[in-house]
Design an enzyme around this catalytic site. Sequence first.
Site, PDB file in Angstrom:
ATOM      1  N   CYS A 156       0.799  -1.232   0.000  1.00 28.83           N
ATOM      2  CA  CYS A 156       0.000   0.000   0.000  1.00 28.83           C
ATOM      3  C   CYS A 156       0.831   1.281   0.000  1.00 28.83           C
ATOM      4  CB  CYS A 156      -0.944  -0.002   1.185  1.00 28.83           C
ATOM      5  SG  CYS A 156      -1.995  -1.458   1.213  1.00 28.83           S
TER       6      CYS A 156
HETATM    7  C1  UGA Z   1      -1.576   0.305   5.457  1.00 26.52           C
HETATM    8  C2  UGA Z   1      -2.429   1.231   6.343  1.00 26.52           C
HETATM    9  O1  UGA Z   1      -1.922   1.209   7.683  1.00 26.52           O
HETATM   10  C3  UGA Z   1      -3.894   0.799   6.341  1.00 26.52           C
HETATM   11  O2  UGA Z   1      -4.665   1.737   7.086  1.00 26.52           O
HETATM   12  C4  UGA Z   1      -4.396   0.771   4.886  1.00 26.52           C
HETATM   13  O3  UGA Z   1      -5.730   0.338   4.801  1.00 26.52           O
HETATM   14  C5  UGA Z   1      -3.524  -0.178   4.080  1.00 26.52           C
HETATM   15  O4  UGA Z   1      -2.165   0.274   4.142  1.00 26.52           O
HETATM   16  C6  UGA Z   1      -4.044  -0.163   2.664  1.00 26.52           C
HETATM   17  O5  UGA Z   1      -3.963   0.882   2.008  1.00 26.52           O
HETATM   18  O6  UGA Z   1      -4.650  -1.150   2.234  1.00 26.52           O
HETATM   19  P1  UGA Z   1      -0.396  -2.067   5.779  1.00 26.52           P
HETATM   20  O7  UGA Z   1       0.345  -1.748   4.516  1.00 26.52           O
HETATM   21  O8  UGA Z   1      -1.048  -3.388   5.891  1.00 26.52           O
HETATM   22  O9  UGA Z   1      -1.572  -0.995   6.028  1.00 26.52           O
HETATM   23  O10 UGA Z   1       0.642  -1.989   6.978  1.00 26.52           O
HETATM   24  P2  UGA Z   1       1.059  -0.976   8.128  1.00 26.52           P
HETATM   25  O11 UGA Z   1       0.871  -1.669   9.418  1.00 26.52           O
HETATM   26  O12 UGA Z   1       0.486   0.334   7.977  1.00 26.52           O
HETATM   27  O13 UGA Z   1       2.646  -0.922   7.884  1.00 26.52           O
HETATM   28  C7  UGA Z   1       3.201  -0.475   6.647  1.00 26.52           C
HETATM   29  C8  UGA Z   1       4.708  -0.423   6.725  1.00 26.52           C
HETATM   30  O14 UGA Z   1       5.122   0.663   7.549  1.00 26.52           O
HETATM   31  C9  UGA Z   1       5.381  -1.663   7.317  1.00 26.52           C
HETATM   32  O15 UGA Z   1       6.498  -1.991   6.526  1.00 26.52           O
HETATM   33  C10 UGA Z   1       5.804  -1.225   8.696  1.00 26.52           C
HETATM   34  O16 UGA Z   1       6.945  -1.909   9.146  1.00 26.52           O
HETATM   35  C11 UGA Z   1       6.102   0.251   8.470  1.00 26.52           C
HETATM   36  N1  UGA Z   1       5.977   1.081   9.697  1.00 26.52           N
HETATM   37  C12 UGA Z   1       4.779   1.271  10.277  1.00 26.52           C
HETATM   38  C13 UGA Z   1       7.109   1.695  10.212  1.00 26.52           C
HETATM   39  O17 UGA Z   1       8.229   1.543   9.685  1.00 26.52           O
HETATM   40  N2  UGA Z   1       6.979   2.488  11.325  1.00 26.52           N
HETATM   41  C14 UGA Z   1       5.787   2.696  11.931  1.00 26.52           C
HETATM   42  O18 UGA Z   1       5.746   3.435  12.923  1.00 26.52           O
HETATM   43  C15 UGA Z   1       4.657   2.058  11.396  1.00 26.52           C
END
Ligand code: UGA
Length: 422
Positions: free
Chosen positions: A265
């Site tokens: 995403c």
């Molecule tokens: C993300 C959004 O959080 C959802 O709200 C959205 O619906 C989704 O995309 C989408 O568009 O379908 P997702 O990609 O599943 O969800 O995962 P996240 O938990 O948001 O993490 C994304 C990335 O960011 C991961 O690689 C995670 O390690 C990284 N991250 C997250 C960080 O490096 N630091 C943080 O503080 C949070």
Amino acid sequence: MMKISIIGSGYVGIVTGIGFAELGNEVIFVDIDESKINLINSAKPPIYERGLKELMQKNKERFYATIDYNEAINKSQITFICVGTPPNPDGSINLDYVKSAAEALGKALKNKKDFHTVVIKSTVLPGTTEDVVKPIIEKESGKEAFEEFGLASNPEFLREGNAVYDFFNPDRIVIGVKDEKSKEILEQLYNSFNCPKLITDIKTAEMIKYTSNAFLATKISFANEIGNICKKLGIDAYEVFKGVGLDHRINPSFFRAGIGFGGSCFPKDVKALIAKAEELGEDPKLLKAVIDVNEEQPLRLIELLKKHIPDLNGKTIGILGLAFKPDTDDIRESRAIPIVRILLNEGARVVAYDPKAMENFQNIFPQVDYAPSEKVLESDAVLIVTEWGEFKNLNYKGRIIIDGRRIEKAKEEARIYEGVCW
Ligand code: UGA
């Protein structure tokens, strides 16, 4: 109770459909992939998502899957399009699946007498529902949108790995509509949810989705940029963001500095928004910087590794974590990919462990050795790439650990420890 059809059974489609079934609705999944259909019909999840299997078992009387659009459209009153919108090589969004779903749906709608509402849940750029999807359905069905069939946008905010929880506990529900009937049917469908419900026009709903993801990605790149400065100053970025996040205007979440964001995403959506902005004659400087920071961040892990092992040639480097985040087998845009690529290019032998993603990773990196975590820890140095819960219980004593995700036990125990932003 409503009769719902869902086109596309990726993690958004399947979780949304099973969620609606749990709420008492009848759900028909339509997919082009026979193996997915068979899995769903035996109440088995086509993808791994925590809690999904149990919900499928529990509600198996309320859903089934078919390849037949006519049947699915005729037997339901509302259809959610949940197909993937992957990136093109230039970063723009590939609408092929959305278009073919709209086409098949339009054909099926042609023979249907009753009013039917079509809802786009796939992530599509503002304007897509009205400028791309609408004309296709109108052409194929011979019907007029907003009069003879309804059309709406209802973006999802599900996190992979937490999607079932997120479905039942949304911060908000966004409904982009134009026709009154679709508005009513969607309000009724989401009636049992207590969160704020925002009714907007269609392209505003589409924009809310992109803006949410772009802001969260920005927050992460911001945390990483500050984290890189902190590292040079000998300051722990996590303590800094604890202090910063307490300001209610800022909020503490999504400040986990590290090696950046991956997944299907954030990278894709930010790039698509950049491409769209440029098409409109805008230069989205901030969004471009968000991507730049994110692409450089994994390289910092290698720099830190080289501080301790300057020549990687012939050395064995361990990798803990391959998935783009914990609790998923998804490796799309995982930070592990550029990291492993560099290590291999520099002549290192790579030994890797991930609780769920080794099989997927092996498809692109067959030359990596896959081994249990204990074996990985015996390497000359170990890089922590994903913060899986079980990594909190490993024995890091005596090891060289370069940590991209902040595992406290590694920080306390390792012989040599480097955190990327702390
Ligand atoms: C993300 C959004 O959080 C959802 O709200 C959205 O619906 C989704 O995309 C989408 O568009 O379908 P997702 O990609 O599943 O969800 O995962 P996240 O938990 O948001 O993490 C994304 C990335 O960011 C991961 O690689 C995670 O390690 C990284 N991250 C997250 C960080 O490096 N630091 C943080 O503080 C949070």
